[in-house]
Design a protein around this motif. Sequence first.
Motif, PDB file in Angstrom:
ATOM      1  N   GLU A  91      49.914  55.698  41.409  1.00 14.98           N
ATOM      2  CA  GLU A  91      49.329  56.469  40.309  1.00 14.98           C
ATOM      3  C   GLU A  91      49.217  57.952  40.643  1.00 14.98           C
ATOM      4  O   GLU A  91      49.194  58.790  39.748  1.00 14.98           O
ATOM      5  CB  GLU A  91      47.956  55.914  39.949  1.00 14.98           C
ATOM      6  CG  GLU A  91      48.027  54.561  39.265  1.00 14.98           C
ATOM      7  CD  GLU A  91      46.677  53.903  39.231  1.00 14.98           C
ATOM      8  OE1 GLU A  91      46.174  53.653  38.127  1.00 14.98           O
ATOM      9  OE2 GLU A  91      46.123  53.638  40.310  1.00 14.98           O
ATOM     10  N   PHE A 114      52.231  47.675  36.962  1.00 12.24           N
ATOM     11  CA  PHE A 114      50.906  47.365  36.427  1.00 12.24           C
ATOM     12  C   PHE A 114      50.965  46.305  35.334  1.00 12.24           C
ATOM     13  O   PHE A 114      50.010  45.552  35.153  1.00 12.24           O
ATOM     14  CB  PHE A 114      50.211  48.635  35.938  1.00 12.24           C
ATOM     15  CG  PHE A 114      49.697  49.485  37.053  1.00 12.24           C
ATOM     16  CD1 PHE A 114      48.660  49.044  37.864  1.00 12.24           C
ATOM     17  CD2 PHE A 114      50.276  50.707  37.340  1.00 12.24           C
ATOM     18  CE1 PHE A 114      48.199  49.807  38.921  1.00 12.24           C
ATOM     19  CE2 PHE A 114      49.828  51.479  38.389  1.00 12.24           C
ATOM     20  CZ  PHE A 114      48.786  51.026  39.182  1.00 12.24           C
ATOM     21  N   TYR A 125      51.152  43.222  37.440  1.00 15.64           N
ATOM     22  CA  TYR A 125      49.850  43.009  38.074  1.00 15.64           C
ATOM     23  C   TYR A 125      48.850  42.419  37.090  1.00 15.64           C
ATOM     24  O   TYR A 125      48.105  41.491  37.414  1.00 15.64           O
ATOM     25  CB  TYR A 125      49.307  44.328  38.636  1.00 15.64           C
ATOM     26  CG  TYR A 125      47.828  44.276  38.930  1.00 15.64           C
ATOM     27  CD1 TYR A 125      47.348  43.581  40.038  1.00 15.64           C
ATOM     28  CD2 TYR A 125      46.903  44.876  38.068  1.00 15.64           C
ATOM     29  CE1 TYR A 125      45.980  43.507  40.292  1.00 15.64           C
ATOM     30  CE2 TYR A 125      45.546  44.809  38.322  1.00 15.64           C
ATOM     31  CZ  TYR A 125      45.090  44.118  39.438  1.00 15.64           C
ATOM     32  OH  TYR A 125      43.746  44.029  39.673  1.00 15.64           O
ATOM     33  N   SER A 161      49.640  45.422  47.679  1.00 14.94           N
ATOM     34  CA  SER A 161      49.317  46.247  46.513  1.00 14.94           C
ATOM     35  C   SER A 161      48.550  45.441  45.474  1.00 14.94           C
ATOM     36  O   SER A 161      47.611  45.945  44.853  1.00 14.94           O
ATOM     37  CB  SER A 161      50.606  46.808  45.893  1.00 14.94           C
ATOM     38  OG  SER A 161      51.204  47.747  46.762  1.00 14.94           O
ATOM     39  N   TYR A 187      45.047  45.175  46.657  1.00 14.43           N
ATOM     40  CA  TYR A 187      44.388  46.481  46.614  1.00 14.43           C
ATOM     41  C   TYR A 187      43.916  46.806  45.201  1.00 14.43           C
ATOM     42  O   TYR A 187      42.769  47.245  45.010  1.00 14.43           O
ATOM     43  CB  TYR A 187      45.347  47.559  47.112  1.00 14.43           C
ATOM     44  CG  TYR A 187      44.878  48.960  46.801  1.00 14.43           C
ATOM     45  CD1 TYR A 187      43.827  49.531  47.509  1.00 14.43           C
ATOM     46  CD2 TYR A 187      45.469  49.704  45.775  1.00 14.43           C
ATOM     47  CE1 TYR A 187      43.374  50.812  47.212  1.00 14.43           C
ATOM     48  CE2 TYR A 187      45.017  50.984  45.471  1.00 14.43           C
ATOM     49  CZ  TYR A 187      43.974  51.528  46.193  1.00 14.43           C
ATOM     50  OH  TYR A 187      43.521  52.794  45.882  1.00 14.43           O
ATOM     51  N   TYR A 188      44.782  46.605  44.211  1.00 13.04           N
ATOM     52  CA  TYR A 188      44.393  46.983  42.848  1.00 13.04           C
ATOM     53  C   TYR A 188      43.339  46.044  42.277  1.00 13.04           C
ATOM     54  O   TYR A 188      42.600  46.428  41.366  1.00 13.04           O
ATOM     55  CB  TYR A 188      45.629  47.058  41.947  1.00 13.04           C
ATOM     56  CG  TYR A 188      46.382  48.344  42.173  1.00 13.04           C
ATOM     57  CD1 TYR A 188      45.882  49.551  41.717  1.00 13.04           C
ATOM     58  CD2 TYR A 188      47.564  48.361  42.898  1.00 13.04           C
ATOM     59  CE1 TYR A 188      46.546  50.744  41.955  1.00 13.04           C
ATOM     60  CE2 TYR A 188      48.250  49.555  43.146  1.00 13.04           C
ATOM     61  CZ  TYR A 188      47.723  50.737  42.667  1.00 13.04           C
ATOM     62  OH  TYR A 188      48.374  51.918  42.914  1.00 13.04           O
ATOM     63  N   TRP A 189      43.239  44.842  42.804  1.00 19.48           N
ATOM     64  CA  TRP A 189      42.135  43.966  42.398  1.00 19.48           C
ATOM     65  C   TRP A 189      40.816  44.467  42.972  1.00 19.48           C
ATOM     66  O   TRP A 189      39.777  44.423  42.314  1.00 19.48           O
ATOM     67  CB  TRP A 189      42.401  42.523  42.848  1.00 19.48           C
ATOM     68  CG  TRP A 189      41.284  41.581  42.519  1.00 19.48           C
ATOM     69  CD1 TRP A 189      40.639  41.427  41.331  1.00 19.48           C
ATOM     70  CD2 TRP A 189      40.650  40.653  43.425  1.00 19.48           C
ATOM     71  NE1 TRP A 189      39.652  40.458  41.427  1.00 19.48           N
ATOM     72  CE2 TRP A 189      39.635  39.974  42.701  1.00 19.48           C
ATOM     73  CE3 TRP A 189      40.838  40.318  44.762  1.00 19.48           C
ATOM     74  CZ2 TRP A 189      38.827  38.989  43.266  1.00 19.48           C
ATOM     75  CZ3 TRP A 189      40.043  39.332  45.333  1.00 19.48           C
ATOM     76  CH2 TRP A 189      39.046  38.687  44.585  1.00 19.48           C
ATOM     77  N   ARG A 248      40.080  47.642  44.371  1.00 23.64           N
ATOM     78  CA  ARG A 248      39.774  49.072  44.484  1.00 23.64           C
ATOM     79  C   ARG A 248      38.599  49.512  43.618  1.00 23.64           C
ATOM     80  O   ARG A 248      37.830  50.386  44.018  1.00 23.64           O
ATOM     81  CB  ARG A 248      40.998  49.912  44.151  1.00 23.64           C
ATOM     82  CG  ARG A 248      41.438  49.860  42.712  1.00 23.64           C
ATOM     83  CD  ARG A 248      42.458  50.934  42.413  1.00 23.64           C
ATOM     84  NE  ARG A 248      42.821  50.915  41.003  1.00 23.64           N
ATOM     85  CZ  ARG A 248      43.522  51.854  40.422  1.00 23.64           C
ATOM     86  NH1 ARG A 248      43.937  52.889  41.120  1.00 23.64           N
ATOM     87  NH2 ARG A 248      43.811  51.776  39.141  1.00 23.64           N
ATOM     88  N   ASP A 249      38.424  48.921  42.427  1.00 16.45           N
ATOM     89  CA  ASP A 249      37.308  49.330  41.570  1.00 16.45           C
ATOM     90  C   ASP A 249      35.969  48.910  42.155  1.00 16.45           C
ATOM     91  O   ASP A 249      34.922  49.374  41.695  1.00 16.45           O
ATOM     92  CB  ASP A 249      37.469  48.735  40.169  1.00 16.45           C
ATOM     93  CG  ASP A 249      38.608  49.382  39.394  1.00 16.45           C
ATOM     94  OD1 ASP A 249      39.021  50.498  39.776  1.00 16.45           O
ATOM     95  OD2 ASP A 249      39.098  48.782  38.425  1.00 16.45           O
TER      96      ASP A 249
END
Length: 438
Positions: free
Chosen positions: A142, A227, A230, A260, A263-265, A267-268
Amino acid sequence: MVEHFIQHIRTKNLFDLEKRYLLAISGGLDSTCLGHLLKASGVKFALVHYNFGLRGGESDEDEAFVKQMADLWEVSIYTQKATPREFDQTGKSIQMIARELRYAWFESILETKTYAGVVVAHHLEDQLETIFLNLLRGTGIEGMYGMAEKRDYLIRPLLPFKKSDLQNYMVSQRLPWRIDSSNEKNIYKRNFIRNEVFPLIQSAFPDAVTTLEGSFQRIKDTGKAFFHLYTLWRLEHVVEDGGFQYLPIKALENLPGKHSMLYYWLRDSGFGMAEVEEVFVALDQGESGKVFFSGKYVLNVDREYLILGEQDFAQPEIKIDKTAISLVLNTSKYDILHLQAPSELDKSTDNAMLDLGKLEFPLSVRNWQIGDRLMPLGMKQNKKVSDLLIDLKVPVIHKKGVKVLCSGEEIVWVIGYRVSELFKVDVNTKAILYFKKR
């Protein structure tokens, strides 16, 4: 230049010609050129200029120039001047403070006036500088998206145009602008990339700006595809229940790009790539029960699942009198019913049926503690609550949130897991207190 600009803003639908906008103008080449282009395109606007006073007399001369442009264009102007005290903030760069001051001021004007957005003069080289800075900060895919042409109240209509396009237009039209001497100093990271890195790249690759723009656009499109995949993967595998998220460990096995995906799961919830790598080490070594913390969140590597949730801070003790009709515990709610015996027994561990005559009111609900004991239903001896939770294979992340229902000093129910043998409903029970989960 004007024709290309008009074609671009129409194609992207960046402006509504019936509405008015704010143009953030410093007096420099970029924002002054944008003002001329907006005026030539029929876009209605007012000017906003923040005088940070960082260059002494030069800053005041910039403000005077901008006011002259407002008169020339016959538009309204809003000005603001910073005080030295506003830059006296530890842990923040001058650039960051200036940015926060400026955008907070923009937002305050938008809240009180009828403007449709703020127009800023970021161009193609600004975009590439932003992407390079993002990469150097360690951002993921991103970070290579760069700045959006339209996001929230900000509009950036110059992103497709090179700095040279703007300068050629201003020179050809013999239009003046102010020069910010601080742009030539490499005290800021962006200036270093602009003044040192890009010229070096372009000396070896003359078409670097155009080539990089195309490369980053393709990467951005690839990111959109990632995304999309994902989102489908997360919808298929991640389950939310009782305030926790559950991801089957098998959903990561043989998964391309699994680092990845994880990570995107996470990160928030404040987890970074370093924690993701540690999670995979724990999985490879079979370290079931390992936990990772990030701010108010915790991730538990359990036997079959990764379990994510907020850390369960101790809840104040709850008192339950004989007239209570409900019990609320975090995300769980129970109806409290009074039944006459005999009654059909509910054997679900989610619920509890207790001999009302054996209970001492008010009952209390608290977090379980080390050393707590009870005699679990069907047993003849006391057992530590900690051992009971181990035997039941309760994930570590859930253990902290386990509550116990007490009658006096006796534990009546490890809520959601086991009722005490001493308070069970039997043949001598005349009345039942029934906790039924909704």
